[in-house]
Design a protein around this motif. Sequence first.
Motif, PDB file in Angstrom:
ATOM      1  N   ARG A 138       0.759  -1.281  -0.038  1.00 38.75           N
ATOM      2  CA  ARG A 138      -0.097   0.095   0.049  1.00 38.75           C
ATOM      3  C   ARG A 138       0.902   1.283   0.186  1.00 38.75           C
ATOM      4  O   ARG A 138       0.341   2.473  -0.017  1.00 38.75           O
ATOM      5  CB  ARG A 138      -0.844  -0.001   1.138  1.00 38.75           C
ATOM      6  N   ASP A 139       2.103   1.206  -0.009  1.00 32.15           N
ATOM      7  CA  ASP A 139       3.130   2.242   0.162  1.00 32.15           C
ATOM      8  C   ASP A 139       2.937   3.071  -1.271  1.00 32.15           C
ATOM      9  O   ASP A 139       2.920   2.385  -2.322  1.00 32.15           O
ATOM     10  CB  ASP A 139       4.455   1.901   0.323  1.00 32.15           C
ATOM     11  N   LEU A 140       3.049   4.294  -1.120  1.00 27.87           N
ATOM     12  CA  LEU A 140       2.893   5.140  -2.580  1.00 27.87           C
ATOM     13  C   LEU A 140       4.204   4.954  -3.308  1.00 27.87           C
ATOM     14  O   LEU A 140       4.024   5.401  -4.389  1.00 27.87           O
ATOM     15  CB  LEU A 140       2.389   6.611  -2.110  1.00 27.87           C
ATOM     16  N   GLN A 141       5.068   4.567  -2.746  1.00 32.45           N
ATOM     17  CA  GLN A 141       6.524   4.449  -3.361  1.00 32.45           C
ATOM     18  C   GLN A 141       6.296   3.002  -4.054  1.00 32.45           C
ATOM     19  O   GLN A 141       7.450   3.006  -5.039  1.00 32.45           O
ATOM     20  CB  GLN A 141       7.705   4.611  -2.536  1.00 32.45           C
ATOM     21  N   VAL A 142       5.642   2.161  -3.917  1.00 34.78           N
ATOM     22  CA  VAL A 142       5.479   0.968  -4.822  1.00 34.78           C
ATOM     23  C   VAL A 142       4.855   0.933  -5.963  1.00 34.78           C
ATOM     24  O   VAL A 142       3.674   1.568  -5.983  1.00 34.78           O
ATOM     25  CB  VAL A 142       4.872  -0.245  -3.885  1.00 34.78           C
ATOM     26  N   ARG A 143       5.528   0.841  -7.136  1.00 34.60           N
ATOM     27  CA  ARG A 143       5.186   1.100  -8.274  1.00 34.60           C
ATOM     28  C   ARG A 143       3.868  -0.166  -8.427  1.00 34.60           C
ATOM     29  O   ARG A 143       4.219  -1.184  -8.646  1.00 34.60           O
ATOM     30  CB  ARG A 143       6.307   1.010  -9.310  1.00 34.60           C
ATOM     31  N   SER A 144       2.877   0.447  -8.855  1.00 38.39           N
ATOM     32  CA  SER A 144       1.737  -0.554  -9.379  1.00 38.39           C
ATOM     33  C   SER A 144       0.473   0.284  -9.801  1.00 38.39           C
ATOM     34  O   SER A 144       0.576   1.620  -9.830  1.00 38.39           O
ATOM     35  CB  SER A 144       1.178  -1.284  -8.022  1.00 38.39           C
ATOM     36  N   SER A 145      -0.335  -0.269 -10.223  1.00 41.61           N
ATOM     37  CA  SER A 145      -1.725   0.345 -10.796  1.00 41.61           C
ATOM     38  C   SER A 145      -2.714  -0.210 -10.005  1.00 41.61           C
ATOM     39  O   SER A 145      -3.363  -1.303 -10.060  1.00 41.61           O
ATOM     40  CB  SER A 145      -2.029  -0.080 -12.297  1.00 41.61           C
ATOM     41  N   ARG A 146      -2.925   0.559  -8.766  1.00 39.35           N
ATOM     42  CA  ARG A 146      -4.135   0.420  -7.890  1.00 39.35           C
ATOM     43  C   ARG A 146      -5.412   0.222  -8.477  1.00 39.35           C
ATOM     44  O   ARG A 146      -6.148  -0.545  -8.069  1.00 39.35           O
ATOM     45  CB  ARG A 146      -3.801   1.294  -6.860  1.00 39.35           C
TER      46      ARG A 146
END
Length: 334
Positions: free
Chosen positions: A298-306
């Motif tokens: 859930r960290d904003l720094q983790v690259r993903s497409s939530r």
Amino acid sequence: MFEEEVRRALDYVAGGVSVRIVGGPGSGKSTVLQPIAAGLEKAGVTVYSLSGSRLLNETPFAGIGALGLEGRGQENGPLGVANVLAERLARRGARAIVVDDIDELDKESVAVIDIVQRRTERPLVVTMDDAPLYSMASVFTPAQWPEATIRLCPLRYDQVNKLLAQTLGSPPDVDLTTAVLMKSGGNPRLVVRIAQSAELSEQLVLLDGQWSMSGHTLSNEYLQSTVQELLHGLSADERTTLHTLSVVGARPLGPLMQIVEADILDSLEMRGLVALIEGSGGAMWVSVSPHIVVDHFRDLQVRSSRRVLADRSNREIDPPARQLQSPSPELLSD
């Protein structure tokens, strides 16, 4: 921390009973084994210690080499090495074999231990991971009888409180103990890592001889490597499943099994990264555990497409609302 487990193991060995210590990654298996071996030696038992290694589990006789047999008998395979070790174990006096991570031991070394234990009937104390009952994972361990199993369960509140006091040098307050218990899921290794990282990042304050949180979170940059260690070796599908569940929260097992293969959930459960909980209506739910993994994804720094993950979960994982009965908040916080 594990005084009761150590005492039970020593009592079993004193009675000629072998012991299998079972637990998940970071559960404290190796920590428990050390005082057991020390206690045996203090009682006059000659201990033959070796350990498995994931990097060497395909190297013949890598584990048994720790006993200093100097390669004798290896030309005749496991049986030749077993003859040499059995001769030592057959000598007068109390003797025992101790193996850490036996499920990571190379097959040749396990075969030697199996042959020797059958011949001499010396007690064998081993540690191993706790694989799911119906997992396809192969657990290759020696046959031994009689044998007792000691299962290491997640730490309780009082145990986490005690471990934090040992790690930090002073007792923690109620809020800190509760927060660490929730984040770690009762995993001893994570309890220590979370405490150490929080102290290092100045998230703790010592007031009147008691540690407390200086803010509202224990997340920090020092925990990222700890989470990466937990996730090491996972397949892309396993990471995707963890990521999705971390974003959308606990989901019912039935609908989840329609889009996630059972082997993936088994593997994640064996790694201690998902947990099954029972909802108020008796249905089984799947959630990510420990919570520091949820924080990571859930960290904003983790690259993903939530948005993609959320759309997928809402479309494929969520059954009709009328079919759901959510687990109680108490269960989700365990």
